[in-house]
Write a protein that holds these residues in place. Structure first.
Motif, mmCIF file in Angstrom:
data_model
loop_
_atom_site.group_PDB
_atom_site.id
_atom_site.type_symbol
_atom_site.label_atom_id
_atom_site.label_comp_id
_atom_site.label_asym_id
_atom_site.label_seq_id
_atom_site.Cartn_x
_atom_site.Cartn_y
_atom_site.Cartn_z
ATOM 1 N N ASP A 1 0.840 -1.198 0.000
ATOM 2 C CA ASP A 1 0.000 0.000 0.000
ATOM 3 C C ASP A 1 0.877 1.250 0.000
ATOM 4 O O ASP A 1 1.649 1.481 0.931
ATOM 5 N N THR A 2 0.753 2.048 -1.057
ATOM 6 C CA THR A 2 1.527 3.295 -1.142
ATOM 7 C C THR A 2 0.621 4.518 -1.256
ATOM 8 O O THR A 2 1.101 5.622 -1.518
ATOM 9 N N THR A 3 -0.676 4.328 -1.058
ATOM 10 C CA THR A 3 -1.627 5.434 -1.197
ATOM 11 C C THR A 3 -1.845 6.124 0.145
ATOM 12 O O THR A 3 -2.285 5.479 1.105
ATOM 13 N N PRO A 4 -1.544 7.411 0.242
ATOM 14 C CA PRO A 4 -1.749 8.101 1.525
ATOM 15 C C PRO A 4 -3.226 8.394 1.761
ATOM 16 O O PRO A 4 -4.022 8.476 0.818
ATOM 17 N N ASP B 1 -9.118 6.429 3.406
ATOM 18 C CA ASP B 1 -7.928 5.756 2.866
ATOM 19 C C ASP B 1 -8.367 4.525 2.082
ATOM 20 O O ASP B 1 -9.431 3.953 2.360
ATOM 21 N N ARG C 1 -2.609 9.098 8.926
ATOM 22 C CA ARG C 1 -1.679 8.055 8.513
ATOM 23 C C ARG C 1 -2.402 6.722 8.471
ATOM 24 O O ARG C 1 -3.423 6.533 9.139
ATOM 25 N N ASP C 2 -1.870 5.777 7.659
ATOM 26 C CA ASP C 2 -2.479 4.448 7.569
ATOM 27 C C ASP C 2 -1.504 3.392 8.077
ATOM 28 O O ASP C 2 -0.391 3.700 8.516
ATOM 29 N N ALA D 1 0.227 1.267 6.569
ATOM 30 C CA ALA D 1 1.464 1.111 5.797
ATOM 31 C C ALA D 1 2.443 2.255 6.043
ATOM 32 O O ALA D 1 3.528 2.273 5.471
ATOM 33 N N ASN E 1 1.822 5.433 5.297
ATOM 34 C CA ASN E 1 1.568 6.571 4.413
ATOM 35 C C ASN E 1 0.927 7.702 5.205
ATOM 36 O O ASN E 1 0.024 7.458 6.017
ATOM 37 N N SER F 1 -0.881 11.637 5.075
ATOM 38 C CA SER F 1 -1.565 12.604 4.216
ATOM 39 C C SER F 1 -0.905 13.966 4.287
ATOM 40 O O SER F 1 -0.044 14.227 5.133
#
Length: 391
Positions: A220-223, A249, A291-292, A294, A296, A298
């Motif tokens: 997962d690279t999506t913020p 997210d 943040r998530d 992974a 990432n 925001s």
């Protein structure tokens, strides 16, 4: 003409303010006391589960209060046995095969106590050989490429379920007491088989339910999205209350990063934060980012707030819901019912419902009231009075 519902002074002191009537005839005023007399809400969802033959585990949902719940009173068979600041309690030294009735009530800092919620439990007998039922509705959901969230429906038992045994690919990895578990550190693009079984205080174990899940093959690279609606409001001279709208997210937001003047000060999981220990009369700039799992993060939302000077009093009241209201006047003095401004010559603050008086004298108690005026310059009688001690 309606009454104002509240006048808040720093620590939210409630007052009532009535609008002036047409033709200058004032309405009748109520005069509520500023002392906190509101009871907390009743705790919810009290459960009592036997912990073997000599113990019981209690848990409940948090109560709410206008000022804040400070703790809970736990009673067994009508007798207080403990006070807890958390929403759980473990009672020990009980008799085997005996039924006990527990009650939990919330209390606040003013000593107000809520109504109590109750639950009963029977401790295990020495010869308990009945296993719990198998957990039902067992599911496993991938969390990105390295995690899995497991959940199931609670099992039942003749005495009480004390927890669950979770296995991954046949190996025990956890013993949660809740009906969910988050497994982390998994390999990307891999299938895992999980089982969950219930157990009771006597060591009896149910048959196991199973479920499989395959983790995502791509990390997962999506913020997350930027938090929206970020606000910062002064809480007296030394605090600030921050709040924002939850971010979204593609997998899931795990928390937020709060910074003050560029320095990280908190990582809350909720969408609010109370910052204390600030300096009076000072401007602070806050940012919040989501943040998530992974890692990432925001983009950050920002907001600024200026704490009022220490020798000040911040007033707040509800608006008068009546036609032709043109504004409000503030009166203050050093003795109850006696104000430095004659009626009709109070401080005109305009058609707003907040006002901060600056430059008050130290070591002095001030008393405050508010009036409402209309477009014909009619003025209501005074609101009920509140006071503040300037240190």
């Amino acid at each position: 003409m309606k009454r104002l519902n509240g006048l808040l002074l720093l620590a939210v002191i409630t007052v009532a303010l009535a609008a002036c009537g047409g033709g200058g005839n004032p309405a009748t005023w109520s005069n509520p006391t500023p002392i906190d007399t509101i009871l907390p809400s009743q705790p919810i969802g009290l459960t009592a589960v036997a912990a073997g033959a000599t113990g019981a585990s209690l848990a409940w949902g948090a109560a709410t209060d206008n000022m804040g719940v400070t703790g809970y009173i736990v009673s067994r068979n009508g007798t207080q046995i403990a006070t807890s600041t958390t929403t759980s309690f473990v009672d020990t030294g009980l008799s085997a095969g005996t039924t006990y009735t527990y009650a939990v009530a919330a209390r606040d800092a003013a000593g107000n106590v809520s109504s109590a919620v109750s639950a009963s439990v029977t401790t295990a007998s020495a010869s308990d050989t009945t296993p719990p039922s198998q957990p039902t509705g067992f599911t496993a959901v991938a969390v990105g490429s390295t995690g899995a969230n497991l959940s199931w429906t609670a099992s039942t038992d003749n005495v009480g379920v004390t927890g669950y045994i979770v296995r991954r690919n046949g190996t025990q990895i956890a013993t949660p007491t809740a009906t969910s578990f988050a497994d982390t550190g998994l390999a990307a693009g891999t299938t895992y088989t999980y089982t969950v079984a219930a157990r009771d205080a006597a060591g009896n174990v149910s048959s196991a339910a199973s479920a499989s899940v395959t983790t995502a093959s791509v990390p997962d690279t999506t913020p997350p999205s930027q938090p929206a609606g970020f606000t910062a409001a002064a809480a007296g001279s030394t605090g600030a209350n921050l709040s924002w709208t939850a971010s979204t997210d593609n997998v899931g937001v795990t928390g937020y990063i709060v910074r003050r003047n560029g320095t990280q000060i908190a990582t809350p999981t909720a969408t609010s934060f109370a910052n204390t220990g600030l300096a009076a009369g000072t401007t602070y700039t806050y940012t919040v980012a989501a943040r998530d799992a992974a890692g990432n993060v925001s983009s950050a939302a920002s907001a600024s707030v200026t704490t009022p000077p220490s020798n000040s009093a911040s007033l707040e009241w509800d608006p008068v819901a009546a036609p032709n209201i043109s504004g409000y006047r503030v009166y203050f003095g050093n003795a109850p019912g006696t104000y430095l401004q004659p009626l009709g010559q109070g401080i005109s603050v305009g058609n707003v419902t907040t006002y901060t008086l600056l430059g008050l004298s130290s070591a002095t108690r001030y008393y405050f009231v508010v009036t409402a005026t209309d477009t014909l310059n009619n003025e209501s009688t005074y609101s009920n009075e509140v006071f503040k001690d300037i240190p």
